[in-house]
Every structure is written in C-alpha cells, then in structure tokens.
Design a protein around this motif. Structure first.
Motif, short mmCIF file in Angstrom:
data_model
loop_
_atom_site.label_atom_id
_atom_site.label_comp_id
_atom_site.label_asym_id
_atom_site.label_seq_id
_atom_site.Cartn_x
_atom_site.Cartn_y
_atom_site.Cartn_z
N ASP A 131 5.94 6.75 0.62
CA ASP A 131 5.76 5.93 1.81
C ASP A 131 4.91 4.72 1.44
O ASP A 131 4.01 4.80 0.58
CB ASP A 131 5.07 6.71 2.93
CG ASP A 131 5.89 7.91 3.37
OD1 ASP A 131 7.05 7.71 3.77
OD2 ASP A 131 5.37 9.03 3.30
N SER A 132 5.18 3.60 2.10
CA SER A 132 4.41 2.41 1.80
C SER A 132 4.52 1.42 2.94
O SER A 132 5.36 1.54 3.83
CB SER A 132 4.91 1.76 0.51
OG SER A 132 6.24 1.27 0.68
N ARG A 173 -2.44 4.00 -3.21
CA ARG A 173 -2.27 3.19 -4.42
C ARG A 173 -1.86 1.80 -3.95
O ARG A 173 -0.91 1.65 -3.17
CB ARG A 173 -1.20 3.80 -5.33
CG ARG A 173 -0.86 2.97 -6.56
CD ARG A 173 0.06 3.73 -7.47
NE ARG A 173 0.51 2.92 -8.60
CZ ARG A 173 1.09 3.42 -9.67
NH1 ARG A 173 1.33 4.74 -9.76
NH2 ARG A 173 1.47 2.62 -10.65
N ILE A 174 -2.54 0.79 -4.45
CA ILE A 174 -2.32 -0.57 -3.96
C ILE A 174 -1.96 -1.49 -5.12
O ILE A 174 -2.65 -1.49 -6.16
CB ILE A 174 -3.56 -1.09 -3.23
CG1 ILE A 174 -3.99 -0.12 -2.11
CG2 ILE A 174 -3.30 -2.47 -2.65
CD1 ILE A 174 -5.29 -0.48 -1.45
N HIS A 175 -0.88 -2.25 -4.95
CA HIS A 175 -0.48 -3.27 -5.91
C HIS A 175 -0.37 -4.61 -5.19
O HIS A 175 0.04 -4.67 -4.03
CB HIS A 175 0.89 -2.95 -6.53
CG HIS A 175 0.87 -1.79 -7.48
ND1 HIS A 175 0.44 -1.90 -8.79
CD2 HIS A 175 1.23 -0.49 -7.31
CE1 HIS A 175 0.55 -0.73 -9.38
NE2 HIS A 175 1.02 0.15 -8.51
N ALA A 213 -2.63 -0.88 -10.79
CA ALA A 213 -2.88 -0.13 -9.55
C ALA A 213 -4.37 -0.05 -9.23
O ALA A 213 -5.21 0.04 -10.12
CB ALA A 213 -2.30 1.27 -9.68
N VAL A 214 -4.65 -0.11 -7.95
CA VAL A 214 -5.99 0.15 -7.44
C VAL A 214 -5.88 1.36 -6.51
O VAL A 214 -5.00 1.41 -5.66
CB VAL A 214 -6.55 -1.07 -6.67
CG1 VAL A 214 -7.88 -0.71 -6.01
CG2 VAL A 214 -6.71 -2.25 -7.60
N TYR A 215 -6.77 2.35 -6.68
CA TYR A 215 -6.67 3.61 -5.95
C TYR A 215 -7.83 3.74 -4.95
O TYR A 215 -8.95 3.29 -5.20
CB TYR A 215 -6.70 4.79 -6.91
CG TYR A 215 -5.53 4.81 -7.88
CD1 TYR A 215 -4.31 5.39 -7.51
CD2 TYR A 215 -5.64 4.23 -9.14
CE1 TYR A 215 -3.24 5.40 -8.40
CE2 TYR A 215 -4.58 4.23 -10.03
CZ TYR A 215 -3.38 4.81 -9.64
OH TYR A 215 -2.31 4.81 -10.52
N ALA A 216 -7.54 4.36 -3.83
CA ALA A 216 -8.57 4.60 -2.80
C ALA A 216 -8.16 5.82 -1.97
O ALA A 216 -6.98 6.19 -1.93
CB ALA A 216 -8.74 3.38 -1.91
N THR A 217 -9.12 6.43 -1.33
CA THR A 217 -8.91 7.64 -0.52
C THR A 217 -9.38 7.39 0.90
O THR A 217 -10.39 6.71 1.13
CB THR A 217 -9.68 8.84 -1.12
OG1 THR A 217 -9.24 9.06 -2.45
CG2 THR A 217 -9.44 10.11 -0.30
N ILE A 258 0.86 -1.18 0.00
CA ILE A 258 0.00 0.00 0.00
C ILE A 258 0.90 1.23 0.00
O ILE A 258 1.75 1.38 0.89
CB ILE A 258 -0.92 0.00 1.23
CG1 ILE A 258 -1.72 -1.30 1.30
CG2 ILE A 258 -1.85 1.21 1.20
CD1 ILE A 258 -2.45 -1.49 2.63
N TYR A 259 0.72 2.11 -0.99
CA TYR A 259 1.54 3.31 -1.14
C TYR A 259 0.71 4.56 -0.85
O TYR A 259 -0.51 4.58 -1.08
CB TYR A 259 2.08 3.43 -2.57
CG TYR A 259 2.96 2.29 -3.03
CD1 TYR A 259 4.35 2.38 -2.91
CD2 TYR A 259 2.41 1.15 -3.61
CE1 TYR A 259 5.17 1.34 -3.35
CE2 TYR A 259 3.21 0.11 -4.04
CZ TYR A 259 4.59 0.21 -3.92
OH TYR A 259 5.39 -0.80 -4.36
N TRP A 260 1.37 5.60 -0.34
CA TRP A 260 0.76 6.92 -0.20
C TRP A 260 1.87 7.97 -0.27
O TRP A 260 3.05 7.62 -0.41
CB TRP A 260 -0.04 7.03 1.10
CG TRP A 260 0.77 6.94 2.37
CD1 TRP A 260 1.28 7.98 3.10
CD2 TRP A 260 1.17 5.73 3.05
NE1 TRP A 260 1.95 7.50 4.19
CE2 TRP A 260 1.91 6.14 4.19
CE3 TRP A 260 0.98 4.38 2.81
CZ2 TRP A 260 2.45 5.21 5.09
CZ3 TRP A 260 1.52 3.47 3.69
CH2 TRP A 260 2.25 3.88 4.82
N ASN A 261 1.47 9.24 -0.19
CA ASN A 261 2.44 10.34 -0.28
C ASN A 261 3.23 10.24 -1.58
O ASN A 261 4.47 10.30 -1.58
CB ASN A 261 3.37 10.33 0.94
CG ASN A 261 4.17 11.62 1.06
OD1 ASN A 261 3.82 12.65 0.48
ND2 ASN A 261 5.27 11.55 1.80
#
Length: 380
Positions: free
Chosen positions: A81-82, A110-112, A123-127, A74-77
């Motif tokens: 960061d993950s 962003r999730i792989h 990629a799968v995206y979520a907020t 799971i990635y962000w920023n």
C-alpha cells in the motif's frame, strides 16, 4: 642498515600492490553492477516524524536542498500500500505534511522521493501508530469519591487517583448552572477536586476522562461519558432522633436531648447520662429519616468546648426497617477538632435509618455531639 631499509621498501610495495588489486576487483564488481548505465539518486527526505492519531497518522518531513525532487511516495504493509504526494519546490526548505487514514495498528513506513525522470532516493524508514476501537474500549473514567453541594449551590467533586499508563490527562465535566446555561470544567489528573459553581439543584452532571496515548499523538480520546448526581444536605426537619441515653447538663438549655444535634445550632448538644447511672461506652445515636436516602456522607460537629472529651472510634450503620439488623458501612475516627467534619460512606447505601455507634472516648465514660447531618439524595 641498507638491507633493512630495502626489506621495508619491498614489504610496503607488496602491501600497496595488494590494496590496488583489491580496489580494482571492487571497481570491476561495481562496473559490472552498473553496466546498463550510471545510477542517479534523488535527494532523500529528512527529519521524518510519524504522528499517531485516531484511525490515522500524520507524516511530516523536510525536503532539503535537492531541487530535482518532484514527488514523494509513502509505502506501508510491505510496500503493498502507498500514497503519492506531489512536491512543489520553492527556494526554501519545503515540508511534507500528509494525513493517512489507517486501521488500528502499528505501521512501518518506507519513504522515497522521485525526480521528474522517475529516479528515486534511497529509502527512509519510520514507524507510527494508528489507534482505534480497541484502544478506546480500554479507557475508563476517573472514579468519583464524592460530589457534595454546599449551601451556596457550589458542588465539589472529589476524585480518586487515576492510572496514567494509558495516557489520562484530565477529566471534563459539563453541567447546568442556575441560569440554565451549560458550563464546562476541565480538571487535570494532577488535581483531586473540581468545583462546579452556581450549580442548578436537582440536575445531573456529565463527565468523561480525556486521554492522549503518546507524546506524538495529534488526537485526544475520551472514555464514554457518564452521568452523576450530586449529594446535598438532607432536610432534617421531620427526623426522629434516639440515643442509648441522654441527660440535661448544668448548662441548659445547651445540653441534653438527642434532638439538639438536628437544630442547626453548634452551641447546643446531645449528652449521655453523666450525673447518675452513668454507663460506659459503647454509646449510640440513631435517626429515622422518614424516607429512603442514598447516603454519600455524614457530617459531625463536636461540642466546641470539649472536643477532647467526646467519642473517638465509631461505626456508621444503616437499615431500612426496625425489624432489620443494623448493617455496618465502615469504621471511622473522630479527630479532636472544632467545626464540621465529613466522613464518606463507600458504596453510598440507600437506607431510612442511620446510626453512629460509638466504641470509645477520650477518657470519660460519657459522650456528646453538637450536630449530625447527612449528605446524599432522597430516593423517590
């Protein structure tokens, strides 16, 4: 006719040649893009939901049919960061359940997924939202209108309406009962009162309003706890009572002196002059409570057999010495009704002297009242 069909066939062949040429060009581009080898994608995660929380989020999703999935990240920023999440596949649908501790902010994730060879999914995206101190400091407790104890030591807390835009769901009260046990009462925002049963006299209760900021939040927040005292019926045994006038009625001993409004007997009453020297409104009753009292509410009981003939509009006034002018705390209307009627005083002023100044009546020039009481707390 044959010439027409020949033209149609020729046009169709030309169009087919254009489509084939374009497809070949696309295939050539794809071949150039994958010259180093065939791309292999791992099955992506499905049904991703990011739940908000207090300094954290909770990411949930489903690993469906691809048995090759071995891990998830799971990635962000902006992928700076993950967090890596191992995946142990079973014969059924497996679930991603991952808490992530984060500072207060709104995040794009962003999730792989990956197989054992490192091939990743699309990629799968979520907020999701992490709440923190900024949100907490914006929370306020629901305002109390009154907290009044009855003769059985049950305290009724009346609430003002609360702004629900920040997610208020209810208010929690803790208090001590007469057996010394801690009690907890929760009142949803849809209700306007809380009942604190068997309340221990001369103690305070603590309250705080609870919040859930959004429908996906996994944590409950609370405004800073506050303490509040309750109001009780002030002992009137040594009070002094005064009036603009009074006169005994033909139904003695039931009518006459202003002291009748302090005797806990609704069948006796104060009555202004009525047979000689009758004066019109305004009329007034005042009381020296002998000590300073924080006044939350007054209670009036009309003469039960003449509820339509006493005063109507009146003022509640107070002061702390006979040398001071009277301060008006509000204007009120006395309905035509039997039994005790309660009138809240905004701001709960602290006074020694209190007065009800009667502006008009129900058609008669005289006035009368059966009982007068004050609810509040004595000031040491």
């Amino acid at each position: 006719m044959e010439k027409i069909w020949n033209k149609i066939r020729m046009s169709g062949l030309a169009l087919l040649a254009l489509v084939i040429g374009a497809s070949c060009a696309k295939m050539d581009d794809y071949k150039r893009f994958v010259e180093s080898g065939e791309i292999s994608y791992t099955g992506k995660i499905d049904s991703v939901v990011v739940f908000s929380g207090d300094g954290r989020v909770y990411v949930q999703g489903l690993f469906m049919s691809d048995p090759k999935v071995a891990s998830c990240r799971i990635y962000w920023n902006n992928m700076k960061d993950s967090v890596a999440v191992p995946v142990v596949r079973t014969n059924t649908v497996d679930t991603l359940k991952q808490f992530i501790t984060l500072p207060e902010n709104l995040y794009n994730f962003r999730i792989h997924t990956f197989d054992a060879l490192g091939n990743r999914s699309v990629a799968v995206y979520a907020t999701g939202q992490a709440y923190g101190q900024a949100y907490k400091t914006s929370l306020n407790n629901r305002l109390i209108i009154s907290a009044i104890a009855d003769q059985a030591d049950n305290v009724t807390v009346m609430w003002r309406d609360v702004d629900k835009t920040l997610g208020a769901i209810g208010t929690e009260i803790t208090y001590t009962d007469k057996e010394g046990k801690a009690q907890l009462v929760r009142t949803p925002v849809s209700e306007k009162q809380s009942i604190l049963k068997n309340y221990k006299p001369k103690t305070e209760f603590t309250y705080q309003t609870l919040y859930i900021p959004d429908t996906l939040c996994i944590d409950t927040f609370a405004a800073a706890a506050e303490k509040h005292s309750y109001a009780y019926k002030i002992n009137r045994s040594n009070w002094l009572a005064f009036a603009d006038s009074y006169e005994a009625t033909g139904q003695l001993p039931n009518g006459g002196s202003p002291y009748f409004v302090l005797d806990d007997n609704p069948n006796t009453y104060w009555h202004t002059k009525h047979s000689s020297g009758t004066s019109p409104f305004p009329h007034w009753l005042s009381f020296d409570m002998k000590k300073a009292v924080k006044v939350d509410m007054i209670e009036l009981t009309s003469r039960h057999d003449y509820v339509t003939a006493d005063f109507r509009d009146f003022l509640i006034e107070g002061r702390n010495s006979e040398a001071e002018p009277w301060t008006t705390y509000g204007s009120y209307n006395l309905p035509d009704a039997q039994g005790p009627q309660q009138f809240l005083i905004s701001g709960s002023p602290t006074v020694r002297y209190i007065r009800i100044f009667q502006l008009n009546g129900g058609g008669e020039p005289h006035s009368h009242l059966a009982e007068f009481a004050v609810y509040g707390s004595e000031v040491n």
